[in-house]
Every structure is written in C-alpha cells, then in structure tokens.
Design a protein around this motif. Sequence first.
Motif, PDB file in Angstrom:
ATOM      1  N   THR A  24       0.890  -1.310   0.188  1.00 34.84           N
ATOM      2  CA  THR A  24      -0.075  -0.021  -0.081  1.00 34.84           C
ATOM      3  C   THR A  24       0.881   1.225   0.159  1.00 34.84           C
ATOM      4  N   GLU A  25       0.328   2.622   0.051  1.00 37.11           N
ATOM      5  CA  GLU A  25       0.971   3.666  -0.023  1.00 37.11           C
ATOM      6  C   GLU A  25       1.726   3.941   1.416  1.00 37.11           C
ATOM      7  N   MET A  26       1.175   3.260   2.348  1.00 40.96           N
ATOM      8  CA  MET A  26       1.799   3.273   3.481  1.00 40.96           C
ATOM      9  C   MET A  26       3.037   2.624   3.606  1.00 40.96           C
ATOM     10  N   HIS A  27       3.268   1.681   3.026  1.00 44.42           N
ATOM     11  CA  HIS A  27       4.468   0.843   3.027  1.00 44.42           C
ATOM     12  C   HIS A  27       5.525   1.767   2.175  1.00 44.42           C
ATOM     13  N   ILE A  28       5.059   2.679   0.951  1.00 44.72           N
ATOM     14  CA  ILE A  28       6.013   3.371   0.379  1.00 44.72           C
ATOM     15  C   ILE A  28       6.777   4.293   1.151  1.00 44.72           C
ATOM     16  N   VAL A  29       5.718   4.941   2.010  1.00 41.74           N
ATOM     17  CA  VAL A  29       6.217   5.907   3.056  1.00 41.74           C
ATOM     18  C   VAL A  29       7.165   5.289   3.990  1.00 41.74           C
ATOM     19  N   ALA A  30       6.740   4.212   4.413  1.00 37.41           N
ATOM     20  CA  ALA A  30       7.606   3.537   5.459  1.00 37.41           C
ATOM     21  C   ALA A  30       8.950   3.137   5.103  1.00 37.41           C
ATOM     22  N   ARG A  31       9.116   2.560   3.593  1.00 33.26           N
ATOM     23  CA  ARG A  31      10.368   2.127   3.384  1.00 33.26           C
ATOM     24  C   ARG A  31      11.239   3.381   2.716  1.00 33.26           C
ATOM     25  N   THR A  32      10.658   4.519   2.711  1.00 35.79           N
ATOM     26  CA  THR A  32      11.572   5.631   2.133  1.00 35.79           C
ATOM     27  C   THR A  32      11.800   6.611   2.999  1.00 35.79           C
ATOM     28  N   GLU A  33      10.788   6.643   4.214  1.00 32.21           N
ATOM     29  CA  GLU A  33      11.235   7.789   5.213  1.00 32.21           C
ATOM     30  C   GLU A  33      11.721   7.097   6.579  1.00 32.21           C
ATOM     31  N   THR A  34      11.617   5.895   6.948  1.00 36.22           N
ATOM     32  CA  THR A  34      12.056   5.223   8.008  1.00 36.22           C
ATOM     33  C   THR A  34      13.166   5.803   8.467  1.00 36.22           C
ATOM     34  N   ARG A  35      13.630   6.170   9.839  1.00 37.14           N
ATOM     35  CA  ARG A  35      14.985   6.815  10.206  1.00 37.14           C
ATOM     36  C   ARG A  35      15.860   5.561  10.549  1.00 37.14           C
ATOM     37  N   ASP A  36      15.475   4.599  11.182  1.00 38.80           N
ATOM     38  CA  ASP A  36      16.279   3.292  11.372  1.00 38.80           C
ATOM     39  C   ASP A  36      16.736   2.793  10.130  1.00 38.80           C
ATOM     40  N   SER A  37      17.965   2.527  10.103  1.00 40.71           N
ATOM     41  CA  SER A  37      18.780   2.153   8.618  1.00 40.71           C
ATOM     42  C   SER A  37      18.356   0.916   8.592  1.00 40.71           C
ATOM     43  N   SER A  38      18.475  -0.052   9.532  1.00 36.28           N
ATOM     44  CA  SER A  38      18.183  -1.502   9.410  1.00 36.28           C
ATOM     45  C   SER A  38      16.907  -1.901   9.182  1.00 36.28           C
ATOM     46  N   LEU A  39      15.873  -1.250   9.667  1.00 36.07           N
ATOM     47  CA  LEU A  39      14.598  -1.403   9.679  1.00 36.07           C
ATOM     48  C   LEU A  39      14.219  -0.982   8.055  1.00 36.07           C
ATOM     49  N   ARG A  40      14.715   0.113   7.906  1.00 33.79           N
ATOM     50  CA  ARG A  40      14.599   0.663   6.458  1.00 33.79           C
ATOM     51  C   ARG A  40      14.858  -0.580   5.001  1.00 33.79           C
ATOM     52  N   LYS A  41      15.865  -0.973   5.595  1.00 37.13           N
ATOM     53  CA  LYS A  41      16.748  -1.944   4.534  1.00 37.13           C
ATOM     54  C   LYS A  41      15.701  -3.071   4.664  1.00 37.13           C
ATOM     55  N   VAL A  42      15.159  -3.722   5.874  1.00 33.01           N
ATOM     56  CA  VAL A  42      14.365  -4.748   5.807  1.00 33.01           C
ATOM     57  C   VAL A  42      13.055  -4.446   4.938  1.00 33.01           C
ATOM     58  N   LEU A  43      12.459  -3.203   5.049  1.00 33.51           N
ATOM     59  CA  LEU A  43      11.129  -2.808   4.324  1.00 33.51           C
ATOM     60  C   LEU A  43      11.663  -2.837   2.767  1.00 33.51           C
ATOM     61  N   SER A  44      12.748  -2.086   2.618  1.00 35.89           N
ATOM     62  CA  SER A  44      13.010  -2.122   0.896  1.00 35.89           C
ATOM     63  C   SER A  44      13.182  -3.400   0.568  1.00 35.89           C
ATOM     64  N   ASP A  45      13.921  -4.308   1.293  1.00 31.45           N
ATOM     65  CA  ASP A  45      14.128  -5.831   0.734  1.00 31.45           C
ATOM     66  C   ASP A  45      12.864  -6.625   0.284  1.00 31.45           C
ATOM     67  N   MET A  46      11.990  -6.472   1.238  1.00 33.10           N
ATOM     68  CA  MET A  46      10.723  -7.022   1.176  1.00 33.10           C
ATOM     69  C   MET A  46       9.714  -6.546  -0.051  1.00 33.10           C
ATOM     70  N   PHE A  47      10.076  -5.250  -0.442  1.00 29.48           N
ATOM     71  CA  PHE A  47       9.451  -4.722  -1.502  1.00 29.48           C
ATOM     72  C   PHE A  47      10.071  -5.403  -2.739  1.00 29.48           C
ATOM     73  N   ALA A  48      11.410  -5.234  -2.804  1.00 27.16           N
ATOM     74  CA  ALA A  48      12.395  -5.456  -3.963  1.00 27.16           C
ATOM     75  C   ALA A  48      12.012  -7.150  -4.301  1.00 27.16           C
ATOM     76  N   GLU A  49      12.015  -7.864  -3.350  1.00 27.62           N
ATOM     77  CA  GLU A  49      11.963  -9.490  -3.269  1.00 27.62           C
ATOM     78  C   GLU A  49      10.518  -9.886  -3.564  1.00 27.62           C
ATOM     79  N   GLY A  50       9.547  -8.918  -3.438  1.00 25.63           N
ATOM     80  CA  GLY A  50       8.122  -9.219  -3.649  1.00 25.63           C
ATOM     81  C   GLY A  50       7.433 -10.087  -2.691  1.00 25.63           C
ATOM     82  N   LYS A  51       7.859  -9.661  -1.373  1.00 25.82           N
ATOM     83  CA  LYS A  51       7.107 -10.216  -0.291  1.00 25.82           C
ATOM     84  C   LYS A  51       6.016  -9.428   0.300  1.00 25.82           C
ATOM     85  N   LEU A  52       5.658  -8.436  -0.352  1.00 21.23           N
ATOM     86  CA  LEU A  52       4.428  -7.736   0.286  1.00 21.23           C
ATOM     87  C   LEU A  52       3.396  -8.480   0.128  1.00 21.23           C
TER      88      LEU A  52
END
Length: 257
Positions: free
Chosen positions: A199-227
């Motif tokens: 959803t749109e919320m996940h776009i915001v989450a993976r682009t704006e999250t301050r914590d770098s490790s969490l941001r990477k997890v979110l970005s990887d989930m999107f890139a790997e089609g796990k949403l």
Amino acid sequence: METLGRALCIITGASKGFGRAVAKEMARLVEPGSAFVLVARSGDELRTLQTELAESGVEARCVVLDLSLNESPERVVRTAKEVFSPDMEHVILVNNAASLGDVSRFGKSFTSMAEVTSYLSFNVSSALCLTAGVLQAFPEQSGLRRCVINVSSLCALKPFASWVLYCSGKAARDMMFKVLAEEEPDLRVLNYAPGPLDTEMHIVARTETRDSSLRKVLSDMFAEGKLVKCEASCATMMKLLLEDKYKSGDHIDFYDI
C-alpha cells in the motif's frame, strides 16, 4: 457461515488500500438488504467505491470526514442508524483507519504534546469513541450478531525503532479491544494483523523510516516481492469471520492462518 447475512457494515479508512478491499469483499459476502457505511477523508475515492458497490447491488452511504475531530464518531453513528433496518441480523464495524505517523525521527525527539495528542486522537481515541457509539446505538438483542474488527499489526506486539507513534497506537488499540471482549460477552472482537501490505503506507515506511536497518528490511521486502496484496489478506480475514472459531479479543496475524 457461508455468508455474513443481512448486515450493516461500517468501514473506516474505506477509500483505498485494505479498507477498500474489505468493502468490496464484504459486499460479495452479504445478503440482499444489507447496507454499508463507508468512512474516509478522501471524498472522490469514497464515492468511486460507492458507485462500484451500487453496481453490484449494495447500498452504501459515504461519510467524508476526519475521524480525529470531536464530532466525527457521532456523525458516523448517526449515518449508521439511518441506514439500519430491523430485518438486519449482523452489525459489523471495521476499525481500519490509521496513519503511520512521523517515522523519520526517534522517540526522544517527540517533545510536542500537541503532535503526540493529535496522532493518538486519530489512531486511538477515535476508534474507541466510534466503537462505543456503535455499541450503544445497536445494543445486545436477540437475533442480532455484533462484530468489531480492529485492523492491527505486528507493531502492536513488537517494537520497531523510529516507529514509536505507530507501535504505541497499535498496542493501545489491541489492548482496548481485548478489554472490550472481556466486557461484552456477546460481542465478537477480532484484532487482525493483515501483514506487510502493498500500500501507499509501505511506500512511506520504506523511504522515510529513520532506522537504517529497518528501512533496509522494508526495502528488501518490496524488492523481493514479499509484500502481501490487500485482496489476499482480506480473504484471510473473511475466512476467520465466516468460520467464527477465533477467541473473542484474540490477536491473529495473516501468517497465523
């Protein structure tokens, strides 16, 4: 149950994402004579959904408002009472409306009472006040089933760095509805965590999250089609409602099924 019966379905955050998917799937599962109350801030998207439901034979009323405002829950309840008819056998409230909050900062930066209060007003207070209003408007009575769904999250159970507002709000809502389940034995209460939705919320989450490790997890989930697609998670929630075997007040995750 094979269907949800003749139902009054009240859905917040219904204009897009998971709320929209819930409205469309519930419309497929209710009996003729049902009615929907669709609540969101986006009027255009809400009216588009209203038209789509009407084409499938389901009456829907739109309530365009900001749930964080004091009078908003009362307006929703008033509309629900207007569309309810005595031959309805099921009242379903889906508390879906929520916001992520500012995830670009850590908890120690939130010194503004006004900012935190505003977030909690929309994400926690409005859900309690709307639910209370619906339960008062449609009290326990013979022949009427009542069900309240809180769209929850893993964040209600597990802390995530830089998501202090979101985690706090989701945890508060879970407990709020667990208490409700204890207080209202006839009421079916479900805390449903739909999984990491696409959803749109996940776009915001993976682009704006301050914590770098969490941001990477979110970005990887999107890139790997796990949403998770909203429709897939919604189908799982409907399965839970139709089977009706869960313990009232339980927190059930998409991945638990």
